[in-house]
Design an enzyme around this catalytic site. Structure first.
Site, PDB file in Angstrom:
ATOM      1  N   GLU A   1      22.554 -17.868  15.942  1.00 38.48           N
ATOM      2  CA  GLU A   1      21.893 -16.754  16.619  1.00 38.48           C
ATOM      3  C   GLU A   1      20.485 -16.513  16.098  1.00 38.48           C
ATOM      4  OE1 GLU A   1      25.012 -16.646  15.528  1.00 38.48           O
ATOM      5  OE2 GLU A   1      26.279 -16.050  17.215  1.00 38.48           O
TER       6      GLU A   1
ATOM      7  N   PHE B   1      38.270  -6.513  14.652  1.00 37.18           N
ATOM      8  CA  PHE B   1      37.818  -7.890  14.468  1.00 37.18           C
ATOM      9  C   PHE B   1      36.405  -8.056  15.051  1.00 37.18           C
ATOM     10  CE2 PHE B   1      37.550 -12.318  16.089  1.00 37.18           C
ATOM     11  CZ  PHE B   1      37.503 -12.940  14.846  1.00 37.18           C
ATOM     12  N   GLN B   2      35.522  -8.642  14.278  1.00 33.98           N
ATOM     13  CA  GLN B   2      34.124  -8.846  14.662  1.00 33.98           C
ATOM     14  C   GLN B   2      33.430  -7.553  15.076  1.00 33.98           C
ATOM     15  OE1 GLN B   2      33.896 -12.286  17.352  1.00 33.98           O
ATOM     16  NE2 GLN B   2      33.700 -13.590  15.544  1.00 33.98           N
TER      17      GLN B   2
ATOM     18  N   LYS C   1      32.759  -4.454  25.031  1.00 32.21           N
ATOM     19  CA  LYS C   1      33.359  -5.450  25.921  1.00 32.21           C
ATOM     20  C   LYS C   1      34.017  -4.804  27.136  1.00 32.21           C
ATOM     21  CE  LYS C   1      36.338  -9.400  26.298  1.00 32.21           C
ATOM     22  NZ  LYS C   1      36.956 -10.551  25.656  1.00 32.21           N
TER      23      LYS C   1
ATOM     24  N   MET D   1       4.587 -23.001  -1.549  1.00 31.99           N
ATOM     25  CA  MET D   1       3.745 -21.829  -1.796  1.00 31.99           C
ATOM     26  C   MET D   1       4.180 -21.119  -3.071  1.00 31.99           C
ATOM     27  SD  MET D   1       1.060 -20.466  -0.672  1.00 31.99           S
ATOM     28  CE  MET D   1       0.572 -20.324   1.039  1.00 31.99           C
TER      29      MET D   1
END
Lengths: 187, 582
Positions: free
Chosen positions: B51, B113-114, B163, B481
């Site tokens: 993502e 969940f999630q 959802k 760097m």
């Protein structure tokens, strides 16, 4: 023009730290308060007190924030508050004629009749109110500006405070000043 | 009565209404309904492998095209993986809409969940975010999201949709533009600029003898390159651009001073330091630009044009603040100047002469070699081979600064990089997004070996969709760097910067189905690049094995004044701490 010449140095801005009262009108959406407090927390500004409630227009809420800082910090706070999508108006009313109120509920031990009398005397001087009584306590309601409430608490402390709750400052500009400052509202 | 639609179909309807043709993302449980609706939609769907990369792709797409980028992720880990991408876009004011799935409403708050508090997590790194709690609000919220993302100071907006709302059916009417504006009574970006302040600015420009234009990303976001060019030439003002402002003014122009600040050119920094008028255009006085605040342009009056009032006088008190859209304000300012023209030759001649002297005496430079590949030489060769016409997307680190210094940008939206947040791993996925948005352009991702590996998984995405980005890895085997800072400021104690274990980048590319090439000698650089230019059906990864301890110079150490610039390496190749003033 030579390359390597020390030019003058920009002066540091003056820092006068004091308490400011900022009022904010916001859309009354859920999460809006978290957005505002998050803004303060994320930038390290310390909120002294914050009160919030709906206005006469049910879709809008009004927040009074008391915060300490120098002019620069306060300017940033105001700009950042204005930047929030749900903010309609932000005003720093510290230097305007305004009304300031805070409510405190204080539960005080009352050991004996003498104490009760003494507390009642203070309550009446401060135009506070006893709103609950038990065998060994009074619960006092007091409203006023921050100073008045501090003064009352200081006097009552020796009797023994069992519990206390304060609302934080609520403030509103006096109408005469309000008309003049509409220009300073959110652009 | 119109037909009932799922929440997920409403999402697709709004995307189409907003003109979205491409989305980037990864499906998962809570967002499946939306993906199901997208299956039949005339919208190109790019399946990323992470993502974060999806978010950078949408970001690169937005930077390259000027359109709003769209990224979709599922609840919980899907959404939390967006965090770095959103913060990157937020810092650089890139218009993005992120749509995330959330667990069904009745599970919210149960540690389902999630489940994650995505609104809470992304609040400080988005311009605004929404949790949809009622399907009735869904069309308006989605349209608000696009409106907020692209107007005012642009930025990412996140919409979190449970959802069950994507599954629920309802009839609805698409909100009109007017309804969208009216539903946001507190949001009125100030675009016009105060006429009195604009007059004041014009007056200062007429009077100035040593003016400098300091142009930032805001000029690109408001498509104001033409106006910047006009103003610069009309009033003969030299122009320095920030990292984010690159391309807002052609770097091939004689008035160009190139980049300023920490890794700015000597002449840009000197010009700013000695200026008597600094005109900041869509720039925000970042600490990488100003260095020590109270010695930044100490003699200059400052005009600041910015759409975000909160950017003005944040770090440096400004003499003439102008809140407004850069393009609008510049147009008005130009008109004002044209009405009462300045006698620029008299006023500017001396100044431009001085600047040219600085330019001649201290051009951007590096020690050339025919034995070992110099990273700067790779960038110069990319510039030559692409005729300066490619879109360059950079990761973060030394290679980013070399890409900023040694490629000359002529157009806005030509140089994409994470200026504000400094996100390693940004360059490659952003290049994929840019190439998808601008298939007509050659797109190069200039990456470091450390930076590239942070989103290497999305090579698969580029291969799957046949996105022919050219990836040039400036491989020095270090977090370069950090190593440079350790060399300069930590007595060369190279703590945890050596990337001693690395994949074989050529084999790695091949294993993904991309083309891998390598150059280890200066003579091979051009050859590799020419080969890469011929491949147009898949990504090409070029591994340039370069001088390991090359430094990015000039450099103004963090928090120091422009007077304390480290200029050139000495004969041994070590940086000479050449302080301009003791």
């Amino acid at each position: 023009m030579s390359d390597i010449k020390v030019l003058k140095v920009r002066p540091e801005p003056e820092k006068v730290v004091r308490k400011h009262i900022i009022t904010v009108k916001v859309q009354h959406n859920f999460g809006v308060l978290a957005r505002i407090t998050g803004l303060f927390a994320g930038r390290g500004y310390n909120i002294e007190s914050l009160t919030v409630g709906r206005t006469h227009e049910p879709n809008f809420a009004r927040i009074t924030i008391v915060v300490e800082g120098d002019e620069r910090v306060i300017e940033q706070i105001i700009k950042q508050l204005r930047r929030l999508i749900e903010t309609l108006k932000v005003k720093d009313i510290t230097d305007l004629p305004h009304i300031e109120r805070e409510l405190a509920l204080i539960k005080i031990y009352t050991a004996d009749d003498r104490t009760r009398d003494e507390i009642m005397r203070l309550v009446s001087i401060f135009r506070a109110k006893v709103v609950d009584v038990s065998t060994d306590s009074y619960t006092v309601e007091i409203t006023g500006d921050n100073e008045k409430i501090e003064a009352f608490i200081n006097l009552i402390k020796p009797f023994g405070i069992r519990e206390m709750a304060r609302t934080g400052t609520l403030a509103m500009v006096r109408e005469s000043a309000n008309i003049k400052m509409e220009k300073g509202d959110k652009e | 009565m119109t037909k009932e639609k799922r929440g997920a179909d409403i999402v697709v309807d709004v995307l189409i209404k907003e003109g979205v043709d491409t989305i980037f993302g990864l499906p998962g449980g809570a967002i499946m309904e939306v993906y199901d609706a997208l299956f039949d939609a005339p919208i190109r769907n790019i399946l990323a492998r992470h993502e974060q990369a999806a978010c950078h792709m949408a970001d690169g797409y937005a930077r390259a095209t000027g359109k709003v980028g769209v990224v979709i992720a599922t609840s919980g880990p899907g959404a939390t993986n967006l965090v770095t991408g959103l913060a990157t876009a937020y810092m650089d004011s890139i218009p993005l809409v992120a749509i995330t799935g959330q667990v069904p409403r009745h599970y919210i708050g149960t540690d389902a969940f999630q489940e994650a508090d995505v609104i809470g997590i992304t609040r400080p790194i988005t311009k605004h975010n929404f949790l949809v709690t009622d399907i009735k609000d869904l069309p308006l919220i989605l349209r608000q999201a696009f409106y907020i993302a692209r107007t005012g100071r642009p930025g990412p907006v996140l919409v979190d949709i449970p959802k069950d709302i994507t599954q629920q059916k309802t009839t609805y009417k698409m909100p009109t533009d007017e309804e969208v504006r009216e539903s946001l009574p507190g949001y009125n970006p100030h675009t016009e600029g105060n006429p009195i302040q604009i007059k004041k600015a014009a007056e200062l420009i007429r009077k100035a003898t040593r003016p400098v234009l300091y142009v930032g990303g805001g000029a690109i976001l408001s498509d104001a390159a033409e106006e910047v060019y006009k103003l610069a030439h009309l009033a003969q003002i030299p122009v320095t651009t920030t990292n984010m402002g690159k391309g807002a003014f052609p770097e091939t122009d004689p008035l160009a001073l190139h980049m300023l600040g920490m890794h700015g050119t000597y002449y840009a920094n000197m010009a700013v330091y000695h200026s008597d008028l600094l005109i900041a255009v869509g720039a925000r006085f970042d600490d990488r630009v100003t260095g020590k605040i109270n010695e930044f342009a100490p003699e200059a009056k400052i005009i600041h044009i910015d759409i975000d009032p909160a950017s003005i006088s944040k770090t440096i008190t400004v003499d003439v603040p102008i809140v407004g859209d850069v393009k609008n304000v510049l147009r008005k300012l130009i008109k004002e100047l044209e009405e009462k023209p300045i006698e620029w030759i008299k006023a500017r001649e001396q100044w431009l002469k001085q600047i040219n002297e600085w330019k001649e005496n201290h051009p951007l430079n590096y020690r050339k070699s025919d034995k070992i590949i110099k990273p700067q030489a790779v960038i110069e060769e990319i510039y030559n081979i692409t005729n300066g016409e490619a879109i360059i997307s950079a990761g973060v680190g030394q290679h980013q600064m070399w890409a900023a210094m040694f490629y000359k940008y002529k157009y806005p939206r030509q140089f994409l990089n994470s200026g504000g947040l400094g996100t390693m791993g940004f360059g490659f996925p952003a290049a994929v997004g840019a190439k998808i948005g601008r298939p007509d352009k050659t797109v190069f991702a200039i990456e470091g070996d450390g930076s590239f590996i942070m989103n290497v998984q999305d090579l698969a995405t580029a291969v799957q969709y046949r996105v022919p980005v050219k990836i040039a890895i400036i491989n020095n085997g270090f977090l370069g760097m950090v190593r440079q800072w350790q060399q300069f400021f930590y007595d060369s104690r190279y703590a945890s910067v050596c990337l001693s274990v690395q994949p074989d980048f050529v084999k790695l590319a091949e294993s993904f189905g991309a083309v891998g090439l390598r150059a280890t000698k200066p003579s091979e650089v051009r050859e590799v690049l020419l080969k890469a230019m011929e491949i147009n059906d898949r990504p090409v990864l070029m591994d340039f094995v370069v001088d390991r301890e090359e430094n990015v110079l000039p450099m103004v150490p963090a928090g120091k004044s422009y007077r304390e610039m480290i200029l050139t390496p000495n004969q041994k190749g070590e940086a000479e701490t050449m302080y301009l003033v003791g």
